[in-house]
Design an enzyme around this catalytic site. Structure first.
Site, PDB file in Angstrom:
ATOM      1  N   GLY A  49      33.899  42.808  39.281  1.00  0.00           N
ATOM      2  CA  GLY A  49      33.050  43.336  40.671  1.00  0.00           C
ATOM      3  C   GLY A  49      34.294  44.022  41.628  1.00  0.00           C
ATOM      4  N   SER A  50      35.349  43.282  41.970  1.00  0.00           N
ATOM      5  CA  SER A  50      36.415  43.721  42.849  1.00  0.00           C
ATOM      6  C   SER A  50      36.807  45.077  42.708  1.00  0.00           C
ATOM      7  CB  SER A  50      37.297  42.779  43.104  1.00  0.00           C
ATOM      8  OG  SER A  50      36.979  41.749  43.615  1.00  0.00           O
ATOM      9  N   ASN A  89      26.284  37.027  48.514  1.00  0.00           N
ATOM     10  CA  ASN A  89      26.953  36.032  47.777  1.00  0.00           C
ATOM     11  C   ASN A  89      26.920  34.472  48.458  1.00  0.00           C
ATOM     12  OD1 ASN A  89      28.658  37.601  49.496  1.00  0.00           O
ATOM     13  ND2 ASN A  89      30.174  36.058  48.960  1.00  0.00           N
ATOM     14  N   GLN A 100      26.056  39.576  42.651  1.00  0.00           N
ATOM     15  CA  GLN A 100      25.159  38.251  42.542  1.00  0.00           C
ATOM     16  C   GLN A 100      23.808  38.648  41.901  1.00  0.00           C
ATOM     17  OE1 GLN A 100      26.307  35.192  43.412  1.00  0.00           O
ATOM     18  NE2 GLN A 100      28.336  35.927  43.692  1.00  0.00           N
ATOM     19  N   SER A 152      29.368  41.912  37.558  1.00  0.00           N
ATOM     20  CA  SER A 152      30.469  41.248  37.056  1.00  0.00           C
ATOM     21  C   SER A 152      30.301  40.158  36.058  1.00  0.00           C
ATOM     22  CB  SER A 152      31.571  40.597  38.047  1.00  0.00           C
ATOM     23  OG  SER A 152      32.747  39.648  37.347  1.00  0.00           O
ATOM     24  N   GLY A 153      30.903  40.159  34.686  1.00  0.00           N
ATOM     25  CA  GLY A 153      30.442  39.376  33.724  1.00  0.00           C
ATOM     26  C   GLY A 153      30.254  37.769  34.010  1.00  0.00           C
ATOM     27  N   HIS A 154      31.044  37.321  34.688  1.00  0.00           N
ATOM     28  CA  HIS A 154      31.355  35.794  34.845  1.00  0.00           C
ATOM     29  C   HIS A 154      30.325  35.270  35.785  1.00  0.00           C
ATOM     30  CE1 HIS A 154      33.394  35.148  38.857  1.00  0.00           C
ATOM     31  NE2 HIS A 154      33.563  36.380  38.560  1.00  0.00           N
ATOM     32  N   THR A 163      43.343  50.531  27.485  1.00  0.00           N
ATOM     33  CA  THR A 163      42.780  49.925  26.345  1.00  0.00           C
ATOM     34  C   THR A 163      41.803  48.846  26.886  1.00  0.00           C
ATOM     35  OG1 THR A 163      44.739  49.963  25.045  1.00  0.00           O
ATOM     36  CG2 THR A 163      42.809  48.888  24.169  1.00  0.00           C
ATOM     37  N   CYS A 209      36.200  33.317  47.318  1.00  0.00           N
ATOM     38  CA  CYS A 209      37.271  34.172  47.983  1.00  0.00           C
ATOM     39  C   CYS A 209      37.831  33.520  49.280  1.00  0.00           C
ATOM     40  CB  CYS A 209      36.843  35.778  47.908  1.00  0.00           C
ATOM     41  SG  CYS A 209      36.307  36.061  46.266  1.00  0.00           S
TER      42      CYS A 209
END
Length: 394
Positions: free
Chosen positions: A72-73, A152, A180, A200-202, A238, A326
């Site tokens: 995300g960042s 968030n 979020q 963001s995946g996590h 890559t 963060c």
């Protein structure tokens, strides 16, 4: 060993076992570089393409509008910096809100040092952007509006469709940090007039270190990482195939279960909100009561320090937060809580609990009992609380 109760899913989520299983072959068998022409390279490329299609479908977007990033960042940085640089001939003015994630706010600070002008729009007491103020802030030299989909810290969901319509009517690009919100609430980029979107995946049971940026066709922002021709020449390097595959599986699972998961999370969220409100005096629910992420609870407790509450909860095996992961090392009160009008002394006593569908009512009971005990103990040590009680008795 005491059971861990994890209530910090806004910071990160547990990677789903199905996601891990999906990723494993791409470490050991299908480990080829997607840019290679031989078969295991082609297998990796096919996997990346399928995930791109899956994400595009989930947003009502086109396949070639999805660009994979490191999270995300990076996506936020790319959207803001590249847009500012690409459209600086039109102007150097950007509009955002005072409650954005630091990935946006710190990027805006960087741009200010490069000569760009940023307008930070106010929010109301529930954290909702003031639309009239946002529209009034638009100028002939405004090139971008960036407002997060959902906050968030306090969970407030913004009127994204209305913001998108305002941006479109004035010919200004609109970016939303949906880190979020994506895979937790429905999003349609066309219906909501979104030009760029970060995810963001996590945050939805995928792996860390992988995300994406949606860029609407026709928006010619600059490349962010230079090198090879990956991501159609706009983001070199890559591809993180294992991460992409994992995020793709997490997207699949999240959208299959979204309605069911959201209902379970709302049940747990509302149970927490109700019991804390009824059983812990001198507390305040932060964020909108209705326009709120299904998993978010954020309370401020008077006369205590949030950090002390977190440490004592951790000693009981309960993982929570005082706000954004963060900023957890900062002693300053949350910029979000200050923006919604909380005084410093109350903002310091904040607690964020973010549930998942795997949590239980029994866990919520244990957490509430722990909060009651700890808050009571901390208040008994507080001179401010002692003075308050004395004044109440007069």
């Amino acid at each position: 060993m005491q059971k861990l109760i994890y209530l910090d899913n806004a910071a990160t989520t547990k990677t789903a076992s199905e996601v891990v299983n999906e990723m494993l072959p791409y470490f050991t068998e299908n480990y080829g570089n997607p840019s290679s022409i031989y078969s295991i390279g082609a297998t990796a490329k096919e996997a990346v393409t399928k995930v791109r299609e899956r994400i595009a479908s989930s947003l009502g977007a086109k396949n070639n509008e999805i660009y994979f990033t490191g999270g995300g960042s990076e996506s936020d940085n790319w959207a803001l910096i590249a847009t500012a640089q690409t459209y600086e001939a039109k102007g150097k003015h950007i509009i955002t809100s005072k409650i954005e994630h630091h990935a946006v706010l710190h990027t805006c600070s960087y741009l200010e040092k490069q000569g760009y002008e940023i307008t930070y729009v106010d929010v109301d007491e529930n954290g909702i952007v003031k639309l009239d103020e946002l529209e009034k802030a638009i100028r002939p030299d405004t090139v971008l509006i960036s407002v997060m989909f959902a906050n968030n810290e306090i969970g407030t969901i913004q009127p994204i469709k209305e913001i998108g319509a305002i941006a479109k009517a004035h010919g200004v690009l609109f970016h939303t940090d949906a880190v979020q919100a994506y895979a937790h609430v429905p999003i349609d980029v066309d219906e909501m007039n979104i030009d760029m979107l970060s995810a963001s995946g996590h945050k939805f049971h995928g792996p860390k270190g992988i995300g994406f940026l949606y860029i609407r066709t026709g928006i010619k922002i600059r490349s962010f990482i230079h090198g090879g021709q990956q991501e159609r020449g706009r983001r070199a390097g890559t591809e993180n195939v294992t991460g992409i595959v994992g995020m793709g599986k997490a997207v699949e699972l999240s959208f299959l279960r979204m309605e069911e998961s959201a209902a379970k999370q709302r049940e747990l969220r509302d149970y927490l909100i109700k019991r804390i409100k009824e059983e812990v005096p001198h507390c305040r629910l932060n964020g909108d009561g209705v326009r709120r992420l299904p998993n978010n609870v954020n309370y401020s407790f008077q006369f205590i320090e949030g950090e002390s509450l977190l440490i004592m909860l951790d000693m009981k095996g309960i993982c929570a937060s005082s706000g954004s992961a963060c900023t957890s090392g900062s002693l300053d009160p949350s910029h979000v809580l200050l923006a919604i009008g909380l005084p410093h002394e109350i903002a310091h006593g904040s607690l964020r609990l973010t549930v998942s569908e795997e949590n239980t009512i029994e866990e919520m009971d244990a957490v509430i009992d722990a909060i009651k005990e700890i808050v009571d103990k901390l208040r008994k040590m507080s001179p401010l609380y002692e003075d308050f009680i004395k004044k109440q008795k007069k």
